[in-house]
Design a protein around this motif. Structure first.
Motif, PDB file in Angstrom:
ATOM      1  N   UNK A   6      44.966  40.093  34.594  1.00 58.57           N
ATOM      2  CA  UNK A   6      46.042  39.266  34.042  1.00 58.57           C
ATOM      3  C   UNK A   6      45.462  38.072  33.285  1.00 58.57           C
ATOM      4  N   UNK A   7      44.438  37.445  33.879  1.00 60.93           N
ATOM      5  CA  UNK A   7      43.817  36.290  33.215  1.00 60.93           C
ATOM      6  C   UNK A   7      43.245  36.708  31.865  1.00 60.93           C
ATOM      7  N   UNK A   8      42.562  37.847  31.836  1.00 62.68           N
ATOM      8  CA  UNK A   8      41.961  38.309  30.577  1.00 62.68           C
ATOM      9  C   UNK A   8      43.040  38.576  29.537  1.00 62.68           C
ATOM     10  N   UNK A   9      44.106  39.233  29.960  1.00 66.12           N
ATOM     11  CA  UNK A   9      45.203  39.528  29.035  1.00 66.12           C
ATOM     12  C   UNK A   9      45.792  38.234  28.468  1.00 66.12           C
ATOM     13  N   UNK A  10      46.061  37.287  29.366  1.00 63.50           N
ATOM     14  CA  UNK A  10      46.713  36.058  28.926  1.00 63.50           C
ATOM     15  C   UNK A  10      45.796  35.168  28.085  1.00 63.50           C
ATOM     16  N   UNK A  11      44.496  35.316  28.267  1.00 65.24           N
ATOM     17  CA  UNK A  11      43.547  34.597  27.404  1.00 65.24           C
ATOM     18  C   UNK A  11      43.680  35.042  25.953  1.00 65.24           C
ATOM     19  N   UNK A  12      44.024  36.298  25.794  1.00 63.95           N
ATOM     20  CA  UNK A  12      44.001  36.894  24.457  1.00 63.95           C
ATOM     21  C   UNK A  12      45.361  36.924  23.786  1.00 63.95           C
ATOM     22  N   UNK A  13      46.414  36.574  24.513  1.00 64.74           N
ATOM     23  CA  UNK A  13      47.746  36.772  23.945  1.00 64.74           C
ATOM     24  C   UNK A  13      48.547  35.481  23.831  1.00 64.74           C
ATOM     25  N   UNK A  14      49.451  35.505  22.858  1.00 64.22           N
ATOM     26  CA  UNK A  14      50.329  34.359  22.643  1.00 64.22           C
ATOM     27  C   UNK A  14      51.388  34.327  23.744  1.00 64.22           C
ATOM     28  N   UNK A  15      52.031  33.170  23.847  1.00 62.04           N
ATOM     29  CA  UNK A  15      52.983  32.882  24.914  1.00 62.04           C
ATOM     30  C   UNK A  15      53.951  34.029  25.207  1.00 62.04           C
ATOM     31  N   UNK A  16      54.542  34.587  24.150  1.00 62.42           N
ATOM     32  CA  UNK A  16      55.597  35.574  24.359  1.00 62.42           C
ATOM     33  C   UNK A  16      55.074  36.890  24.924  1.00 62.42           C
ATOM     34  N   UNK A  17      53.763  37.093  24.846  1.00 62.33           N
ATOM     35  CA  UNK A  17      53.198  38.366  25.316  1.00 62.33           C
ATOM     36  C   UNK A  17      52.440  38.215  26.623  1.00 62.33           C
ATOM     37  N   UNK A  18      52.499  37.029  27.216  1.00 60.80           N
ATOM     38  CA  UNK A  18      51.730  36.822  28.438  1.00 60.80           C
ATOM     39  C   UNK A  18      52.381  37.540  29.611  1.00 60.80           C
ATOM     40  N   UNK A  19      51.540  37.884  30.592  1.00 61.69           N
ATOM     41  CA  UNK A  19      52.020  38.600  31.766  1.00 61.69           C
ATOM     42  C   UNK A  19      51.949  37.715  32.993  1.00 61.69           C
ATOM     43  N   UNK A  20      52.953  37.812  33.877  1.00 58.83           N
ATOM     44  CA  UNK A  20      52.847  37.079  35.152  1.00 58.83           C
ATOM     45  C   UNK A  20      52.029  37.883  36.152  1.00 58.83           C
ATOM     46  N   UNK A  21      51.454  37.191  37.088  1.00 61.28           N
ATOM     47  CA  UNK A  21      50.705  37.858  38.149  1.00 61.28           C
ATOM     48  C   UNK A  21      51.624  38.010  39.348  1.00 61.28           C
ATOM     49  N   UNK A  22      52.127  39.231  39.539  1.00 59.77           N
ATOM     50  CA  UNK A  22      53.080  39.434  40.641  1.00 59.77           C
ATOM     51  C   UNK A  22      52.573  40.487  41.626  1.00 59.77           C
ATOM     52  N   UNK A  23      51.270  40.497  41.766  1.00 58.90           N
ATOM     53  CA  UNK A  23      50.581  41.421  42.657  1.00 58.90           C
ATOM     54  C   UNK A  23      51.071  41.274  44.104  1.00 58.90           C
ATOM     55  N   UNK A  24      51.315  42.409  44.748  1.00 58.87           N
ATOM     56  CA  UNK A  24      51.592  42.391  46.189  1.00 58.87           C
ATOM     57  C   UNK A  24      50.252  42.388  46.918  1.00 58.87           C
ATOM     58  N   UNK A  25      49.996  41.355  47.727  1.00 60.49           N
ATOM     59  CA  UNK A  25      48.707  41.292  48.418  1.00 60.49           C
ATOM     60  C   UNK A  25      48.440  42.578  49.212  1.00 60.49           C
ATOM     61  N   UNK A  26      47.241  43.075  49.093  1.00 57.87           N
ATOM     62  CA  UNK A  26      46.856  44.345  49.715  1.00 57.87           C
ATOM     63  C   UNK A  26      45.428  44.232  50.201  1.00 57.87           C
ATOM     64  N   UNK A  27      45.163  44.680  51.409  1.00 60.47           N
ATOM     65  CA  UNK A  27      43.761  44.734  51.822  1.00 60.47           C
ATOM     66  C   UNK A  27      43.541  45.804  52.879  1.00 60.47           C
TER      67      UNK A  27
END
Lengths: 72, 464
Positions: free
Chosen positions: B321-342
């Motif tokens: 998500x961080x990599x994607x948002x580094x490369x994209x403008x505001x309207x194309x950014x993604x939220x991080x809504x990962x369900x914790x898993x281990x």
């Protein structure tokens, strides 16, 4: 130090212990109990074919195989 | 796949500080998303990125070599590596990262992925004794393997979190006598609560672990040669030991960001749901991102509380998500809504978790039986499902991810799966959060970048 040419990474969140990899590459993958998969992340080159088969056979496609500097 | 944005995507410089799972995954994801500029990875260890989970399992038992844990890397990464060179500072205004060797790296965007380190034994003199060890990195495992190969009379594991429990499991697998001490009432209490922790306790006892719950190690004592030989407990007991493994959880590597002006501290680096780091005033920055163990971010599914997740899959998915948002403008950014898993493998059992068990107030066994070590436990809070934990029943987790995402009613009523006859809703029995226990791995850190839900402080006098 042995030359490591193959690297394996299993997504153990995804793994459900089907055990196909254990059948196909028994010297690389082993199940502890019913579901706990232990594996050698850097096996010898001679294990390549069994490992590639194991990765292909994994029902949940949890096994990633890379060969640094080569096309896996 | 959209082309990485403009001049930055073609000629920009991304510096990734932290060359472990999150850092490597972010680098790969940047290339996958079309970033063609310069990419530099900075790491404090001299090794290329390696996978940590095997270190406390198959590497410790000798099944795999420490150097074999190197992570697979996508071909064509084309990155510059600064390994063995920790970052020591970040100049926000000048957009530069300072390295320990005096070099400075200018950046257009930076990713903070410096992770965590093992919490050391609080008494430095005792911590320096031979045979006293923490396990976090490859070098630690090499040391511990050497100490275990020497045939210790007894291994003491201080702290029965996941790492401590897995180390105890590996030691039993090697046939070594092991004592585990845990301040809480059961192993894994901070992560799974005391009710499910009691199942883990029975497992340890069955495998021959000398488990001492509800006690603290007050001091470690060495011989004349400076090797640890005895441990003193607060119940008056003294243990004869040759190895003491300190497994008291993790500390976040944020010291290098002191005076950077970023919202970083002992609880982690605060970032928004898009991995953009907050500055010390709670204002989001444009070019500074965080991912992995070191990051804490508000989680939309869990009341927007800031969570720090010390999980393998969190490192991977947050990095993407961080990599994607580094490369994209505001309207194309993604939220991080990962369900914790281990997952954790110990004593021949696979323990898996989805959601946030420590949010749970109550727990119910919905499938299987704890007596058989095969079951699914569901955690509920205020009438909704917040987490599921399985022992050797991992195939069910996907179903429960869906329940958690939909905030399904708790206790649940499923007609599609067989359920135990006498189903009982129990208290989850999480320990008082003010008391330090073993590593919870999901750390609730409050509702704002600067607030904290609680403080984790070692108690006085070298106790824990």
């Amino acid at each position: 130090m042995k030359l490591m040419t193959m690297r394996i990474l299993v997504d153990l969140n995804r793994c459900q212990g089907y055990g196909q990899c254990v059948f196909l590459a028994p010297s690389v993958f082993e199940l502890h109990g019913e579901e706990a998969l232990m594996y050698d992340p850097g096996p010898e080159e001679e294990q390549l074919i069994p490992v590639v088969r194991a990765a292909a056979a994994c029902p949940v496609q949890a096994i990633r195989v890379e060969r640094p500097g080569k096309q896996a | 796949m959209s082309p990485a944005n403009g001049a930055f995507g073609a000629n920009g410089h991304v510096v990734i500080v932290g060359a472990s799972l999150a850092g490597l995954r972010a680098a790969e994801a940047l290339r996958e998303e079309g970033f063609r500029g310069r990419l530099t990875l900075v790491g404090d260890e001299p090794y290329e990125p390696y996978d940590r989970p095997p270190l406390s399992k198959q590497v410790l038992t000798g099944r795999a070599a420490p150097e074999s844990t190197a992570l697979p890397q996508a071909s064509g990464l084309d990155a510059e590596w600064r390994l063995g060179t920790p970052a020591v500072g970040l100049d926000l205004a000048g957009k530069r990262v300072r390295l320990a060797d005096g070099d400075e790296l200018g950046f257009d965007r930076v990713l903070i992925a410096t992770g965590t380190r093992a919490r050391p034994w609080p008494n430095p003199a005792e911590a320096a004794l031979d045979g006293v060890i923490t396990l976090r990195g490859r070098d630690d495992t090499v040391r511990l393997r050497r100490d275990l190969a020497a045939g210790p009379r007894r291994v003491l594991v201080i702290g029965a979190g996941f790492t401590g429990s897995e180390i105890a499991s590996a030691c039993r697998g090697l046939g070594l006598p092991v004592t585990v001490t845990e301040r809480a009432a059961t192993p894994l209490a901070g992560a799974l609560g005391g009710t499910i922790g009691a199942v883990a306790a029975r497992l340890q006892l069955e495998y021959g672990v000398d488990l001492r719950s509800g006690v603290s190690v007050t001091s470690l004592e060495g011989d004349d040669a400076g090797h640890v030989r005895r441990a003193h407990l607060d119940d008056g007991t003294t243990l004869e030991i040759d190895v003491a493994v300190v497994a008291l959880g993790a500390q976040r590597n944020t010291e290098w960001l002191r005076n950077s002006g970023l919202g970083a501290g002992p609880r982690g680096v605060a970032c928004d749901a898009g991995c953009r780091v907050f500055d010390m005033y709670g204002i989001v920055t444009d070019d500074v991102f965080a991912a992995g163990d070191v990051a804490r971010s508000p989680h939309p599914l869990f009341g927007f509380e800031f969570l720090a997740l010390e999980h393998w899959s969190n490192a991977i998915e947050q990095a993407e998500v961080a990599a994607h948002n580094m490369l994209h403008a505001e309207s194309e950014r993604r939220p991080y809504i990962h369900i914790p898993t281990f997952w954790s493998f110990q004593f021949g059992v696979s323990i898996k978790s989805v959601g946030v068990p420590p949010l749970g107030e109550q727990v119910v066994i919905v499938q299987g039986s704890p007596d058989e070590r095969r079951f699914v436990a569901l955690y509920g809070r205020r009438g909704r499902t917040v987490a599921a934990v399985t022992f050797d029943q991992g195939k069910w987790l996907e179903f429960y991810v869906d329940q958690i995402e939909r905030a399904a009613p708790f206790p649940p009523q499923y007609r599609n799966v067989a359920q135990p006859e006498a189903r009982q809703v129990l208290q989850a029995e999480f320990p008082d959060p003010a008391l330090p226990t073993e590593a919870p791995m999901i750390v609730r850190t409050g509702h704002s970048p600067t607030e904290r839900a609680w403080t984790l402080m070692p108690a006085g006098g070298g106790r824990r």
